[in-house]
Scaffold this motif. Structure first.
Motif, PDB file in Angstrom:
ATOM      1  N   THR A 179       0.863  -1.174   0.000  1.00 32.97           N
ATOM      2  CA  THR A 179       0.000   0.000   0.000  1.00 32.97           C
ATOM      3  C   THR A 179       0.903   1.229   0.000  1.00 32.97           C
ATOM      4  O   THR A 179       1.720   1.405   0.908  1.00 32.97           O
ATOM      5  CB  THR A 179      -0.915  -0.001   1.236  1.00 32.97           C
TER       6      THR A 179
ATOM      7  N   SER B 199       2.465   5.056   0.183  1.00 36.06           N
ATOM      8  CA  SER B 199       2.390   6.062   1.241  1.00 36.06           C
ATOM      9  C   SER B 199       1.242   7.034   0.985  1.00 36.06           C
ATOM     10  O   SER B 199       0.566   7.459   1.926  1.00 36.06           O
ATOM     11  CB  SER B 199       3.724   6.807   1.374  1.00 36.06           C
TER      12      SER B 199
ATOM     13  N   ARG C  18      -1.914   5.271   2.132  1.00 36.97           N
ATOM     14  CA  ARG C  18      -1.931   5.186   3.598  1.00 36.97           C
ATOM     15  C   ARG C  18      -2.267   6.532   4.228  1.00 36.97           C
ATOM     16  O   ARG C  18      -3.067   6.612   5.151  1.00 36.97           O
ATOM     17  CB  ARG C  18      -0.603   4.650   4.131  1.00 36.97           C
TER      18      ARG C  18
ATOM     19  N   GLU D 283      -5.871  -6.080   9.986  1.00 36.37           N
ATOM     20  CA  GLU D 283      -5.408  -6.007   8.599  1.00 36.37           C
ATOM     21  C   GLU D 283      -5.345  -7.421   8.031  1.00 36.37           C
ATOM     22  O   GLU D 283      -4.599  -8.260   8.528  1.00 36.37           O
ATOM     23  CB  GLU D 283      -4.026  -5.346   8.528  1.00 36.37           C
TER      24      GLU D 283
ATOM     25  N   VAL E  38       0.547  -1.193   7.011  1.00 40.93           N
ATOM     26  CA  VAL E  38      -0.689  -0.478   7.346  1.00 40.93           C
ATOM     27  C   VAL E  38      -1.009  -0.653   8.837  1.00 40.93           C
ATOM     28  O   VAL E  38      -1.381   0.306   9.513  1.00 40.93           O
ATOM     29  CB  VAL E  38      -1.856  -0.908   6.440  1.00 40.93           C
TER      30      VAL E  38
ATOM     31  N   GLU F  60       1.425   1.451  10.731  1.00 35.44           N
ATOM     32  CA  GLU F  60       0.998   2.849  10.590  1.00 35.44           C
ATOM     33  C   GLU F  60      -0.178   3.132  11.529  1.00 35.44           C
ATOM     34  O   GLU F  60      -0.235   4.198  12.165  1.00 35.44           O
ATOM     35  CB  GLU F  60       0.604   3.112   9.141  1.00 35.44           C
TER      36      GLU F  60
ATOM     37  N   GLU G 193      -8.872  -1.736  -0.073  1.00 37.81           N
ATOM     38  CA  GLU G 193      -8.029  -1.260  -1.165  1.00 37.81           C
ATOM     39  C   GLU G 193      -8.145  -2.296  -2.272  1.00 37.81           C
ATOM     40  O   GLU G 193      -7.925  -3.483  -2.038  1.00 37.81           O
ATOM     41  CB  GLU G 193      -6.567  -1.101  -0.734  1.00 37.81           C
TER      42      GLU G 193
END
Length: 175
Positions: A25, A27, A30, A46, A54, A57, A141
């Motif tokens: 994924t 940046s 995200r 996730e 992710v 993050e 996504e």
């Protein structure tokens, strides 16, 4: 190398999975995700985690708990190494998402799925997440070329495009 884009780990590096079949994924996606979905003090799941960037993050941005799931032994090994290197608590499970959802009894505030593009996983994963009532908010996504079938229990809150990727935010309908 991937880089955490916000929170207390901002700027820290995360190792990608050294497998050409693994797509990460970006940046930009995200940053968009976490500007649309607040994960502060929330539990985060996730599926198809890859390097778990992710989830990491989400932790960096204040999630109180994160669980990362992938069927790949290599991916989960890299995800565990990334969490250890960053010094954060992340539960990483090496299991197929269907088996995880079948056995899971825990609920999450936010679930993020980023399955391999155009292999039919998106709709199955969304359906299972909805049926099992795993999360209040589901973020998908997916490839722009994939059509998402939204179960009646869910509603689309937002949909954005970033290059070849679409980000779709679903929420459980109020009863």
């Amino acid at each position: 190398m991937l880089q955490i884009t916000g929170g207390f780990l901002k700027g820290r590096k995360v190792q990608p999975v050294p497998d050409p079949r693994t797509r990460y994924t970006s940046s930009m996606v995200r940053q968009a995700l976490f500007s649309m979905v607040d994960v502060t003090d929330k539990s985060f799941l996730e599926l198809f985690c890859g390097s778990a960037v992710v989830s990491l993050e989400a932790i960096s941005r204040g999630a109180r708990k994160a669980v990362a799931v992938d069927v790949s032994k290599l991916a989960t090994k890299v995800a565990r190494q990334n969490a250890e290197k960053l010094g954060v608590q992340l539960t990483v499970l090496c299991v197929d998402y269907r088996r995880f959802l079948e056995k899971n009894s825990e609920s999450f505030d936010v679930a993020f799925i980023d399955p391999p593009y155009e292999l039919g996983f998106v709709n199955e994963a969304v359906r299972l997440l909805s049926e099992k009532k795993v999360a209040e908010t589901i973020v998908v996504e997916k490839s722009k070329r994939e059509k998402i079938i939204v179960p009646t229990e869910l509603e689309v809150l937002k949909e954005r495009s970033y290059g070849d990727s679409d980000l779709v935010i679903l929420r459980r309908r109020p009863v």
